[in-house]
Design an enzyme around this catalytic site. Structure first.
Site, PDB file in Angstrom:
ATOM      1  N   ARG A   1     -28.245 -48.255  53.545  1.00 28.15           N
ATOM      2  CA  ARG A   1     -29.460 -48.184  52.706  1.00 28.15           C
ATOM      3  C   ARG A   1     -30.584 -49.104  53.206  1.00 28.15           C
ATOM      4  NH1 ARG A   1     -25.474 -48.242  48.959  1.00 28.15           N
ATOM      5  NH2 ARG A   1     -24.987 -46.180  48.160  1.00 28.15           N
TER       6      ARG A   1
ATOM      7  N   LYS B   1     -43.924 -46.242  59.212  1.00 28.13           N
ATOM      8  CA  LYS B   1     -43.509 -44.838  59.128  1.00 28.13           C
ATOM      9  C   LYS B   1     -42.395 -44.601  60.143  1.00 28.13           C
ATOM     10  CE  LYS B   1     -47.617 -42.205  57.966  1.00 28.13           C
ATOM     11  NZ  LYS B   1     -48.400 -41.047  58.402  1.00 28.13           N
TER      12      LYS B   1
ATOM     13  N   GLU C   1     -56.297 -42.888  71.214  1.00 30.20           N
ATOM     14  CA  GLU C   1     -56.101 -43.408  69.846  1.00 30.20           C
ATOM     15  C   GLU C   1     -56.947 -44.674  69.638  1.00 30.20           C
ATOM     16  OE1 GLU C   1     -54.385 -42.216  67.188  1.00 30.20           O
ATOM     17  OE2 GLU C   1     -52.871 -40.842  67.971  1.00 30.20           O
TER      18      GLU C   1
ATOM     19  N   LYS D   1     -55.291 -51.378  61.954  1.00 30.89           N
ATOM     20  CA  LYS D   1     -54.216 -50.628  61.297  1.00 30.89           C
ATOM     21  C   LYS D   1     -53.575 -51.482  60.207  1.00 30.89           C
ATOM     22  CE  LYS D   1     -50.637 -47.356  61.548  1.00 30.89           C
ATOM     23  NZ  LYS D   1     -49.761 -46.472  62.290  1.00 30.89           N
TER      24      LYS D   1
ATOM     25  N   GLU E   1     -49.961 -43.917  52.311  1.00 32.19           N
ATOM     26  CA  GLU E   1     -50.908 -42.853  52.618  1.00 32.19           C
ATOM     27  C   GLU E   1     -51.311 -42.033  51.403  1.00 32.19           C
ATOM     28  OE1 GLU E   1     -50.223 -41.060  56.432  1.00 32.19           O
ATOM     29  OE2 GLU E   1     -51.467 -39.348  55.916  1.00 32.19           O
TER      30      GLU E   1
ATOM     31  N   ARG F   1     -55.273 -44.624  53.980  1.00 36.65           N
ATOM     32  CA  ARG F   1     -54.558 -44.506  55.253  1.00 36.65           C
ATOM     33  C   ARG F   1     -54.872 -43.185  55.971  1.00 36.65           C
ATOM     34  NH1 ARG F   1     -48.342 -46.518  56.489  1.00 36.65           N
ATOM     35  NH2 ARG F   1     -48.304 -45.838  58.651  1.00 36.65           N
TER      36      ARG F   1
ATOM     37  N   ASN G   1     -56.003 -40.366  60.334  1.00 31.74           N
ATOM     38  CA  ASN G   1     -55.742 -39.004  60.801  1.00 31.74           C
ATOM     39  C   ASN G   1     -56.978 -38.334  61.394  1.00 31.74           C
ATOM     40  OD1 ASN G   1     -53.118 -39.233  60.031  1.00 31.74           O
ATOM     41  ND2 ASN G   1     -53.438 -38.326  58.013  1.00 31.74           N
TER      42      ASN G   1
ATOM     43  N   HIS H   1     -56.649 -35.486  63.870  1.00 35.70           N
ATOM     44  CA  HIS H   1     -55.253 -35.066  63.879  1.00 35.70           C
ATOM     45  C   HIS H   1     -55.017 -33.672  63.309  1.00 35.70           C
ATOM     46  CE1 HIS H   1     -54.580 -39.110  65.190  1.00 35.70           C
ATOM     47  NE2 HIS H   1     -53.256 -38.965  65.192  1.00 35.70           N
TER      48      HIS H   1
ATOM     49  N   HIS I   1     -52.838 -31.754  65.739  1.00 41.82           N
ATOM     50  CA  HIS I   1     -51.476 -31.303  65.430  1.00 41.82           C
ATOM     51  C   HIS I   1     -51.316 -29.810  65.669  1.00 41.82           C
ATOM     52  CE1 HIS I   1     -50.606 -34.946  62.620  1.00 41.82           C
ATOM     53  NE2 HIS I   1     -50.223 -35.172  63.864  1.00 41.82           N
TER      54      HIS I   1
ATOM     55  N   HIS J   1     -49.609 -36.604  72.854  1.00 40.25           N
ATOM     56  CA  HIS J   1     -50.187 -36.665  71.508  1.00 40.25           C
ATOM     57  C   HIS J   1     -51.664 -37.082  71.530  1.00 40.25           C
ATOM     58  CE1 HIS J   1     -50.576 -37.383  67.249  1.00 40.25           C
ATOM     59  NE2 HIS J   1     -50.920 -38.642  67.489  1.00 40.25           N
TER      60      HIS J   1
HETATM   61  N1  LIG Z   1     -44.672 -43.786  63.075  1.00 36.95           N
HETATM   62  C1  LIG Z   1     -45.946 -43.604  63.252  1.00 36.95           C
HETATM   63  O1  LIG Z   1     -46.793 -44.083  62.473  1.00 36.95           O
HETATM   64  C2  LIG Z   1     -46.402 -42.827  64.434  1.00 36.95           C
HETATM   65  C3  LIG Z   1     -47.750 -42.817  64.789  1.00 36.95           C
HETATM   66  C4  LIG Z   1     -48.136 -42.135  65.937  1.00 36.95           C
HETATM   67  C5  LIG Z   1     -47.186 -41.488  66.717  1.00 36.95           C
HETATM   68  N2  LIG Z   1     -45.876 -41.498  66.340  1.00 36.95           N
HETATM   69  C6  LIG Z   1     -44.840 -40.835  67.144  1.00 36.95           C
HETATM   70  O2  LIG Z   1     -44.794 -41.469  68.418  1.00 36.95           O
HETATM   71  C7  LIG Z   1     -44.264 -40.549  69.364  1.00 36.95           C
HETATM   72  C8  LIG Z   1     -45.073 -40.614  70.635  1.00 36.95           C
HETATM   73  O3  LIG Z   1     -44.979 -41.925  71.151  1.00 36.95           O
HETATM   74  P1  LIG Z   1     -45.296 -42.255  72.683  1.00 36.95           P
HETATM   75  O4  LIG Z   1     -46.560 -41.617  73.076  1.00 36.95           O
HETATM   76  O5  LIG Z   1     -45.104 -43.703  72.848  1.00 36.95           O
HETATM   77  O6  LIG Z   1     -44.197 -41.386  73.450  1.00 36.95           O
HETATM   78  P2  LIG Z   1     -42.761 -41.744  74.048  1.00 36.95           P
HETATM   79  O7  LIG Z   1     -42.020 -42.675  73.205  1.00 36.95           O
HETATM   80  O8  LIG Z   1     -42.122 -40.430  74.368  1.00 36.95           O
HETATM   81  O9  LIG Z   1     -43.114 -42.469  75.426  1.00 36.95           O
HETATM   82  C9  LIG Z   1     -43.823 -41.779  76.415  1.00 36.95           C
HETATM   83  C10 LIG Z   1     -43.159 -41.912  77.786  1.00 36.95           C
HETATM   84  O10 LIG Z   1     -43.417 -43.203  78.310  1.00 36.95           O
HETATM   85  C11 LIG Z   1     -42.205 -43.796  78.789  1.00 36.95           C
HETATM   86  N3  LIG Z   1     -42.372 -45.247  78.642  1.00 36.95           N
HETATM   87  C12 LIG Z   1     -42.363 -45.982  77.510  1.00 36.95           C
HETATM   88  N4  LIG Z   1     -42.693 -47.246  77.776  1.00 36.95           N
HETATM   89  C13 LIG Z   1     -42.895 -47.329  79.106  1.00 36.95           C
HETATM   90  C14 LIG Z   1     -43.273 -48.382  79.987  1.00 36.95           C
HETATM   91  N5  LIG Z   1     -43.572 -49.598  79.524  1.00 36.95           N
HETATM   92  N6  LIG Z   1     -43.394 -48.112  81.295  1.00 36.95           N
HETATM   93  C15 LIG Z   1     -43.158 -46.849  81.765  1.00 36.95           C
HETATM   94  N7  LIG Z   1     -42.810 -45.820  81.000  1.00 36.95           N
HETATM   95  C16 LIG Z   1     -42.684 -46.059  79.667  1.00 36.95           C
HETATM   96  C17 LIG Z   1     -41.151 -43.188  77.903  1.00 36.95           C
HETATM   97  O11 LIG Z   1     -39.887 -43.285  78.518  1.00 36.95           O
HETATM   98  C18 LIG Z   1     -41.658 -41.750  77.778  1.00 36.95           C
HETATM   99  O12 LIG Z   1     -41.266 -40.994  78.888  1.00 36.95           O
HETATM  100  C19 LIG Z   1     -44.317 -39.178  68.705  1.00 36.95           C
HETATM  101  O13 LIG Z   1     -43.014 -38.791  68.367  1.00 36.95           O
HETATM  102  C20 LIG Z   1     -45.139 -39.404  67.450  1.00 36.95           C
HETATM  103  O14 LIG Z   1     -44.751 -38.560  66.386  1.00 36.95           O
HETATM  104  C21 LIG Z   1     -45.482 -42.158  65.224  1.00 36.95           C
HETATM  105 ZN   LIG Z   2     -51.919 -40.126  66.353  1.00 33.36          ZN
END
Ligand SMILES: NC(=O)c1ccc[n+]([C@@H]2O[C@H](COP(=O)([O-])OP(=O)(O)OC[C@H]3O[C@@H](n4cnc5c(N)ncnc54)[C@H](O)[C@@H]3O)[C@@H](O)[C@H]2O)c1
Ligand SMILES: [Zn+2]
Length: 388
Positions: free
Chosen positions: A147, A169, A211, A253, A263, A267, A271, A274, A278, A291
């Site tokens: 939990r 999130k 972003e 943020k 949100e 918050r 978006n 987005h 999306h 993204h």
């Molecule tokens: N929780 C939230 O509020 C929130 C907000 C925005 C996005 N997200 C989520 O985040 C995800 C996207 O995140 P992302 O863009 O970081 O993608 P990701 O985690 O897939 O990383 C992108 C790539 O970079 C590589 N990588 C990571 N760190 C590295 C480093 N220091 N050096 C070399 N390579 C590295 C990873 O292995 C991967 O291949 C999505 O699933 C999205 O839904 C969540």
């Molecule tokens: Zn985003």
């Protein structure tokens, strides 16, 4: 409950902020406090922070013995040594597959087995060491195991440092769609070591930078100016220079999340770009765009609606577009249909309880959230970015 109107507009005004300089080298870590529903937590930003990892996490009473590090193969290969202090002594990390395909309940189940297999109890901690995918999935495992146990976010992509690691999130995807299962689970601590960004593939770095531009559009003209002025330096990925940029975004943020963690109102400004973004991601089954790239195109579409409504001057719209284009090419959209995108947006709206809140730019540096934009406005906006 949405924030009362007065408070909300005052809060949006309060978001407009000055930046930490990107041109100066930030050497000592910046500490930012996020107030969450249950407690506050700190976001630390700086180059080389992981060199002091053990002492940093001691502040939140985490010990290596009761910690599970979750990571993915590229991050582990490139930077595993930086968290050796947490996985030494025969301990090993839980390594999940790379990329969006790992954001599943199956991965969460693997993490539960690792947590249980190592006998972690409620005093245990998950350290999420990776990009947004690792952060979201490890965060969700931590939110639900026993939990809820502690999670420390150590984001390694620019996108995760400026966005996903802050705010609590967490979640995974289902076959039916992205992020359909999840929960709010505030981290105990977030450590953004900007040295990690030096190894990011160019495209991933740019994806995060879109972003950053989004933060500028929604709340900070000075931030936009900094990115415009310092883009060549920023693209060199110098950790000291990036720390200022990351800290500015985290501070923004943190303010938004402190005012509206779940949100229900404010918050939503995050978006911006987005809604269309999306839809572009979903239309191409999450394979074509990073993204941030989809968000960049979505911001151009949202800017178009804002200009059509007279909320953004064409000069400011052109300025935003020029900055986005300066970062490099974006994937094609000329084969993507507007009507299919409209159907996806309508579906998102249904999921959101029949109300889609569209975020528009009110000049550069402020936003307005409108309850609906018409199909005609959306169609014109999507055509303006080249969709068919
Ligand atoms: N929780 C939230 O509020 C929130 C907000 C925005 C996005 N997200 C989520 O985040 C995800 C996207 O995140 P992302 O863009 O970081 O993608 P990701 O985690 O897939 O990383 C992108 C790539 O970079 C590589 N990588 C990571 N760190 C590295 C480093 N220091 N050096 C070399 N390579 C590295 C990873 O292995 C991967 O291949 C999505 O699933 C999205 O839904 C969540
Ligand atoms: Zn985003």
């Amino acid at each position: 409950m949405p924030l009362p109107m007065m408070r909300k507009s005052a809060a949006i005004r309060a978001l407009t902020l000055a930046c930490y300089p990107t041109s100066d080298i930030v050497t000592s870590p910046v500490r930012i406090t996020v107030r969450s529903e249950r407690a506050s937590y700190q976001v630390l930003v700086g180059p080389g922070l992981l060199g002091r990892l053990v002492s940093l996490i001691k502040d939140v009473a985490v010990t290596p013995e009761t910690t599970l590090v979750v990571t993915c193969p590229p991050v582990w290969r490139l930077h595993g040594r930086r968290v050796r202090s947490l996985v030494g002594g025969g301990r090993r990390p839980a390594i999940i597959p790379d990329g969006e395909r790992a954001k599943t309940l199956r991965t969460v189940e693997y993490l539960y087995d690792e947590l249980a297999g190592r006998g972690l109890d409620r005093s245990g901690t998950v350290v999420a060491f990776g990009g947004g995918v690792v952060g979201d999935v490890a965060g969700f495992a931590a939110a639900t195991y026993l939990r809820g146990i502690r999670v420390v976010q150590v984001p390694t992509t620019l996108l995760a440092q400026v966005d996903s690691a802050v705010g609590g999130k967490t979640g995974v995807n289902l076959a039916a769609g992205k992020n359909l299962v999840g929960g709010f689970h505030a981290p105990a601590l977030v450590i953004c070591d900007t040295e990690l960004l030096a190894t990011l593939p160019r495209r991933e770095f740019r994806s995060g930078l879109y972003e950053v531009i989004k933060y500028g559009v929604i709340a900070s003209r000075p931030l936009l100016r900094e990115v415009e002025r310092d883009l060549p330096t920023i693209l060199q990925c110098r950790p000291g220079a990036l720390a200022g940029l990351v800290a500015t975004c985290c501070r923004l943020k943190a303010r938004v999340v402190s005012l509206d963690e779940r949100e229900s109102g404010l918050r939503r400004v995050l978006n911006f770009g987005h809604t269309v973004g999306h839809a572009l991601e979903a239309l191409t089954r999450y394979r074509r765009f990073r993204h941030g790239e989809a968000v960049a195109l979505g911001m151009l579409a949202a800017a178009h609606v804002s200009m059509a409504r007279g909320m953004l001057t064409s000069a400011d719209g052109a300025r935003l577009e020029a900055l986005i284009r300066r970062l490099g090419g974006l994937p094609r959209v000329d084969d993507l249909g507007v009507s299919a995108a409209l159907r996806l947006i309508a579906r998102d709206k249904k999921v959101a309880g029949g109300r889609l809140h569209f975020v528009l730019a009110r000049g550069l540096g402020a936003t307005a959230i409108v309850p609906d934009v018409s199909r005609q406005e959306l169609t014109a906006a999507m055509r303006s970015i080249g969709m068919k």
